[in-house]
Write a protein that holds these residues in place. Structure first.
Motif, PDB file in Angstrom:
ATOM      1  N   MET A  22       0.824  -1.212   0.000  1.00  0.00           N
ATOM      2  CA  MET A  22       0.000   0.000   0.000  1.00  0.00           C
ATOM      3  C   MET A  22       0.857   1.260   0.000  1.00  0.00           C
ATOM      4  SD  MET A  22      -3.354  -0.672   2.405  1.00  0.00           S
ATOM      5  CE  MET A  22      -2.516  -1.446   3.796  1.00  0.00           C
ATOM      6  N   SER A  26       1.256   3.412  -3.562  1.00  0.00           N
ATOM      7  CA  SER A  26       0.640   4.745  -3.510  1.00  0.00           C
ATOM      8  C   SER A  26       1.698   5.837  -3.557  1.00  0.00           C
ATOM      9  CB  SER A  26      -0.225   4.882  -2.254  1.00  0.00           C
ATOM     10  OG  SER A  26       0.524   4.613  -1.089  1.00  0.00           O
ATOM     11  N   THR A  92      -6.307  -4.592  -0.236  1.00  0.00           N
ATOM     12  CA  THR A  92      -5.085  -3.797  -0.360  1.00  0.00           C
ATOM     13  C   THR A  92      -5.046  -3.000  -1.656  1.00  0.00           C
ATOM     14  OG1 THR A  92      -3.886  -5.456   0.944  1.00  0.00           O
ATOM     15  CG2 THR A  92      -2.570  -3.935  -0.369  1.00  0.00           C
ATOM     16  N   VAL A  96      -5.077   1.388  -2.256  1.00  0.00           N
ATOM     17  CA  VAL A  96      -4.046   2.175  -2.935  1.00  0.00           C
ATOM     18  C   VAL A  96      -4.654   3.401  -3.619  1.00  0.00           C
ATOM     19  CG1 VAL A  96      -2.386   2.139  -4.850  1.00  0.00           C
ATOM     20  CG2 VAL A  96      -2.470   0.241  -3.237  1.00  0.00           C
ATOM     21  N   SER A 164      -2.258   4.202   5.839  1.00  0.00           N
ATOM     22  CA  SER A 164      -2.477   2.784   5.523  1.00  0.00           C
ATOM     23  C   SER A 164      -3.055   2.047   6.726  1.00  0.00           C
ATOM     24  CB  SER A 164      -1.170   2.130   5.078  1.00  0.00           C
ATOM     25  OG  SER A 164      -0.261   1.997   6.163  1.00  0.00           O
ATOM     26  N   GLY A 172      -9.061  -2.289   4.416  1.00  0.00           N
ATOM     27  CA  GLY A 172      -7.956  -2.115   3.486  1.00  0.00           C
ATOM     28  C   GLY A 172      -6.838  -3.122   3.649  1.00  0.00           C
TER      29      GLY A 172
END
Length: 220
Positions: A22, A26, A92, A96, A164, A172
């Motif tokens: 993540m 990102s 996950t 992102v 995150s 997530g």
């Protein structure tokens, strides 16, 4: 240590791996989008290479709007967009999307500030030598601002670790999800403490690496 079973160790490793994915994915997207956006904001702003208030002001307002939206609200607000991009709003990969969006706006402003710190005389000297706008950007502006850009990226990475963990609270994945499911919902404070310690060590590692790179580039 009865809670630290092989199954729990596997969950911790899996959660850390998801957090790495993540944060890494990102951050890569945010840098790829945030730097051009920062260059555009800098160039079209007052005193920039090509001042255009009609473009700079709406773009700045959009960036500020995304930055000022709490991340948990942003995640929920863009669920349809997340489904469109990732095919789902849970997991996950889906996390992102809002992480990258939030980090892009955050980095754009930090990058813009780093670009503003470049000595104007250096840019004027490049202009006097006949450099084009693109040459000024690629050979003067970005290289001169590189230590500041690295420092800004480090700040964004640290923030993304926190985001995150927050994303884990709403499906997530990652260490945040592990801490919520086991540490909070199943009353296992040992798991929560372990997750917090791992996140602290991860952040310290990122910060130390970023500081080392900034020092190295500044000396050069």
């Amino acid at each position: 240590m009865n809670w630290l079973t092989p199954a729990m160790v596997d969950l911790l490793v899996e959660g850390f791996s998801e957090t790495l994915v993540m944060v890494g994915a990102s951050a890569a997207i945010a840098v790829a989008l945030g730097l051009p956006l920062a260059l555009l904001l800098h160039a079209t702003g007052p005193g920039g290479l090509s001042p255009r208030p009609w473009m700079n002001r709406p773009l700045g307002l959009l960036v500020n709007a995304v930055r000022s939206t709490p991340f948990i609200i942003l995640m929920v607000a863009i669920v349809p967009f997340t489904r469109l991009v990732a095919g789902t709003s849970i997991g996950t990969g889906a996390a992102v999307v809002p992480l990258a969006l939030a980090a892009t706006a955050f980095l754009a402003r930090l990058f813009e500030n780093a670009l503003r710190e470049v000595e104007p005389g250096v840019i004027e000297a490049a202009r006097a030598m006949g450099a084009t706008r693109m040459q000024i950007v690629t050979k003067v502006l970005v290289p001169e601002a590189l230590p500041g850009l690295i420092a800004a990226t480090t700040v964004a990475l640290v923030s993304l670790v926190g985001f995150s963990a927050m994303a884990g609270a709403v499906g997530g994945g990652g260490l945040g999800d592990l801490g919520i499911r086991f540490g909070y919902q199943r009353f296992m404070p040992e798991v929560m403490l372990t997750v917090v310690l791992v996140l602290i060590l991860f952040v310290q590692g990122l910060q130390s690496l970023g500081d080392w790179l900034v020092r190295r580039l500044s000396r050069r």
